[in-house]
Design an enzyme around this catalytic site. Structure first.
Site, PDB file in Angstrom:
ATOM      1  N   GLU A  30       0.892  -1.134  -0.121  1.00 16.80           N
ATOM      2  CA  GLU A  30      -0.032  -0.141  -0.113  1.00 16.80           C
ATOM      3  C   GLU A  30       0.755   1.323  -0.128  1.00 16.80           C
ATOM      4  O   GLU A  30       1.925   1.203   0.775  1.00 16.80           O
ATOM      5  CB  GLU A  30      -0.959   0.074   1.347  1.00 16.80           C
ATOM      6  CG  GLU A  30      -1.857  -1.153   1.359  1.00 16.80           C
ATOM      7  CD  GLU A  30      -2.487  -1.486   2.683  1.00 16.80           C
ATOM      8  OE1 GLU A  30      -3.573  -1.915   2.751  1.00 16.80           O
ATOM      9  OE2 GLU A  30      -1.944  -1.257   3.605  1.00 16.80           O
ATOM     10  N   ASP A  78      -7.669  -4.955   8.498  1.00 16.41           N
ATOM     11  CA  ASP A  78      -7.260  -3.603   8.019  1.00 16.41           C
ATOM     12  C   ASP A  78      -7.139  -4.140   6.360  1.00 16.41           C
ATOM     13  O   ASP A  78      -6.521  -3.373   5.851  1.00 16.41           O
ATOM     14  CB  ASP A  78      -6.068  -3.242   8.602  1.00 16.41           C
ATOM     15  CG  ASP A  78      -4.917  -4.112   8.452  1.00 16.41           C
ATOM     16  OD1 ASP A  78      -5.290  -5.457   8.088  1.00 16.41           O
ATOM     17  OD2 ASP A  78      -3.830  -3.865   8.937  1.00 16.41           O
TER      18      ASP A  78
HETATM   19  P1  NAD Z   1       2.385 -10.729  13.747  1.00 20.45           P
HETATM   20  O1  NAD Z   1       2.159 -11.400  12.627  1.00 20.45           O
HETATM   21  O2  NAD Z   1       3.902 -10.210  14.150  1.00 20.45           O
HETATM   22  O3  NAD Z   1       1.700 -10.984  14.883  1.00 20.45           O
HETATM   23  C1  NAD Z   1       0.168 -11.560  14.826  1.00 20.45           C
HETATM   24  C2  NAD Z   1       0.145 -12.408  15.756  1.00 20.45           C
HETATM   25  O4  NAD Z   1      -1.205 -12.842  16.036  1.00 20.45           O
HETATM   26  C3  NAD Z   1       0.879 -13.832  15.736  1.00 20.45           C
HETATM   27  O5  NAD Z   1       1.425 -13.989  16.972  1.00 20.45           O
HETATM   28  C4  NAD Z   1      -0.165 -15.010  15.458  1.00 20.45           C
HETATM   29  O6  NAD Z   1       0.262 -16.203  15.863  1.00 20.45           O
HETATM   30  C5  NAD Z   1      -1.151 -14.291  16.147  1.00 20.45           C
HETATM   31  N1  NAD Z   1      -2.627 -14.795  15.754  1.00 20.45           N
HETATM   32  C6  NAD Z   1      -3.074 -15.196  14.687  1.00 20.45           C
HETATM   33  N2  NAD Z   1      -4.436 -15.529  14.492  1.00 20.45           N
HETATM   34  C7  NAD Z   1      -4.760 -15.793  15.861  1.00 20.45           C
HETATM   35  C8  NAD Z   1      -5.935 -16.052  16.738  1.00 20.45           C
HETATM   36  N3  NAD Z   1      -6.848 -16.553  16.004  1.00 20.45           N
HETATM   37  N4  NAD Z   1      -5.968 -15.749  17.798  1.00 20.45           N
HETATM   38  C9  NAD Z   1      -4.844 -15.205  18.730  1.00 20.45           C
HETATM   39  N5  NAD Z   1      -3.840 -14.828  17.933  1.00 20.45           N
HETATM   40  C10 NAD Z   1      -3.544 -15.018  16.740  1.00 20.45           C
HETATM   41  O7  NAD Z   1       1.776  -9.261  12.956  1.00 20.45           O
HETATM   42  P2  NAD Z   1       1.696  -7.704  13.544  1.00 20.45           P
HETATM   43  O8  NAD Z   1       3.067  -6.946  12.946  1.00 20.45           O
HETATM   44  O9  NAD Z   1       1.816  -7.714  15.133  1.00 20.45           O
HETATM   45  O10 NAD Z   1       0.489  -7.068  13.138  1.00 20.45           O
HETATM   46  C11 NAD Z   1      -0.743  -7.710  13.522  1.00 20.45           C
HETATM   47  C12 NAD Z   1      -1.945  -7.180  12.812  1.00 20.45           C
HETATM   48  O11 NAD Z   1      -2.125  -5.817  12.971  1.00 20.45           O
HETATM   49  C13 NAD Z   1      -1.737  -7.383  11.382  1.00 20.45           C
HETATM   50  O12 NAD Z   1      -3.107  -7.931  10.784  1.00 20.45           O
HETATM   51  C14 NAD Z   1      -1.457  -6.289  10.612  1.00 20.45           C
HETATM   52  O13 NAD Z   1      -1.949  -5.862   9.423  1.00 20.45           O
HETATM   53  C15 NAD Z   1      -2.185  -5.250  11.519  1.00 20.45           C
HETATM   54  N6  NAD Z   1      -1.814  -3.787  11.808  1.00 20.45           N
HETATM   55  C16 NAD Z   1      -2.620  -2.852  11.711  1.00 20.45           C
HETATM   56  C17 NAD Z   1      -2.182  -1.572  11.779  1.00 20.45           C
HETATM   57  C18 NAD Z   1      -3.312  -0.405  11.881  1.00 20.45           C
HETATM   58  O14 NAD Z   1      -2.970   0.857  11.768  1.00 20.45           O
HETATM   59  N7  NAD Z   1      -4.342  -0.771  12.212  1.00 20.45           N
HETATM   60  C19 NAD Z   1      -0.822  -0.959  11.899  1.00 20.45           C
HETATM   61  C20 NAD Z   1      -0.035  -2.269  11.895  1.00 20.45           C
HETATM   62  C21 NAD Z   1      -0.271  -3.532  11.685  1.00 20.45           C
END
Ligand code: NAD
Length: 355
Positions: A66, A237
């Site tokens: 993005e 997101d």
């Molecule tokens: P990451 O991959 O480092 O961590 C995600 C975690 O979620 C992993 O540890 C995984 O095991 C866990 N997980 C997956 N399914 C699960 C479930 N059903 N129950 C419990 N835990 C579960 O990712 P990250 O960098 O920490 O990002 C997390 C999310 O936040 C992503 O989806 C990312 O796109 C989103 N994000 C959003 C914003 C925003 O501004 N809204 C900004 C950054 C990241």
């Protein structure tokens, strides 16, 4: 390469990942989260000054890339960011980013910076800033579901900005929870590792969902959400990527960053396109109500918006004046005569010794 801030015509300061780590540690992570929350809130208050557009997304089977641009007429910023939930299996980050701040008057870049760390910081700061307006009074306990890369930043922002002192953590991968517990130990939070999402939400006034899965997931079901809680939904997101059961949305008052983008990417993609939502900036500017009762469920349907990156970019650029954690990049051609770009190349050739 020197680390004096360059004049407008020459070199561009570049903040590497190593420099960003030094900057964060020099400022102090909780101080920086508070500063960013303030900078983001200040820019939300002047929301109408910004050029706003839903981010430009290139979707693939595995993830999304993005571009997130915005401008306030004086400065321009954009972020390149990806979201690839399967990346961690090959040792890569789910989310990585870099960004540019530029001067609108000349179009010249003012800074190029890593934004993987800065995104985690600004996302956490935005969440906590929104929660300050929406969470129940006196909230102390947060459920943190999804204990990946973003999670510690979220926990510390809610501690520093909202006064949370207890976090109940759950991840489907227990190693992620262990990692988060290790990283957060000694940081002034009571930490409880949980074995289910149901256990994590018990007694929590704030529920943060921050998981990564490229599907309509159901991290929270309706029966798990009691009246009066604030939900900080981070991981839904992208089109086809959500975390909450639709019934929760129907019971909640929903607050969003930029509706045109959130209706495509957020939890509310599950709802009718005209389902009422409140724009967060209106609450911050005093034009709309935030939490109005103790029993109300408030939901911040966060997807991340360009102004938050803009605020973070400007904050970091400002810090470089006092904390010179950058190198100057030879990014812009700077011929002696601005129209003699070709001649600059020819002169370089004459300076290059023959092989
Ligand atoms: P990451 O991959 O480092 O961590 C995600 C975690 O979620 C992993 O540890 C995984 O095991 C866990 N997980 C997956 N399914 C699960 C479930 N059903 N129950 C419990 N835990 C579960 O990712 P990250 O960098 O920490 O990002 C997390 C999310 O936040 C992503 O989806 C990312 O796109 C989103 N994000 C959003 C914003 C925003 O501004 N809204 C900004 C950054 C990241």
């Amino acid at each position: 390469m020197t680390n004096h801030l360059p004049g407008p015509f020459s070199l561009v300061p570049f903040v590497s990942v190593d420099d960003m780590m030094k900057l964060v540690l020099d400022i102090g992570i909780e101080r920086m989260l508070c500063d960013l929350a303030e900078a983001i809130e200040t820019d939300f208050m002047r929301w109408e000054a910004f050029d706003k557009t839903p981010r430009v997304a290139a979707h693939s089977e595995k993830g999304v890339i993005e571009l997130m641009p915005t401008s306030d007429g004086q400065a321009y910023g954009f972020k390149y960011v990806n979201g690839h939930p399967g990346n961690t299996r090959s040792g890569r980050q789910t989310v990585t980013a870099f960004g540019v701040l530029a001067d609108v008057e000349t179009g010249y870049p003012l800074m190029l910076t890593e934004m993987t760390l800065l995104t985690a910081l600004r996302t956490a700061a935005t969440s906590a800033m929104a929660a300050r307006h929406l969470m129940p009074r006196g909230a102390r306990t947060m459920a943190m579901i999804g204990n990946g890369a973003q999670s510690e930043f979220q926990c510390l922002a809610f501690k520093a900005v909202c006064g949370i002192d207890r976090v109940q953590l759950f991840d489907t991968d227990p190693r992620a929870t262990e990692k988060a517990m290790r990283n957060l130990a000694g940081k002034g939070l009571e930490l409880i590792a949980c074995t289910s999402a149901e256990e994590a939400v018990q007694g929590a006034e704030i529920i943060t969902t921050c998981t990564a899965d490229k599907q309509f997931a159901t991290i929270l079901t309706d029966n798990m959400v009691g009246s009066g809680v604030h939900i900080n939904a981070i991981g839904g997101d992208c089109p086809g990527k959500t975390e909450l059961h639709r019934d929760i949305l129907l019971r909640s008052d929903i607050f969003v960053e930029f509706p045109e983008q959130t209706r495509i990417e957020g939890e509310i993609q599950q709802l009718d396109p005209d389902h009422p939502v409140t724009e967060l900036w209106q609450v911050i500017a005093g034009r709309a109500a935030g939490r109005t009762s103790d029993r109300q469920i408030t939901l911040f349907d966060s997807v991340g918006f360009a102004t938050e990156d803009f605020s973070a970019l400007r904050y970091v650029r400002g810090q470089l004046e006092k904390r010179p954690f950058f190198t100057n990049l030879d990014l812009l051609a700077d011929p002696d005569d601005p129209r003699d770009l070709f001649g600059m190349v020819m002169r370089r050739q004459s300076q290059t010794p023959a092989a």
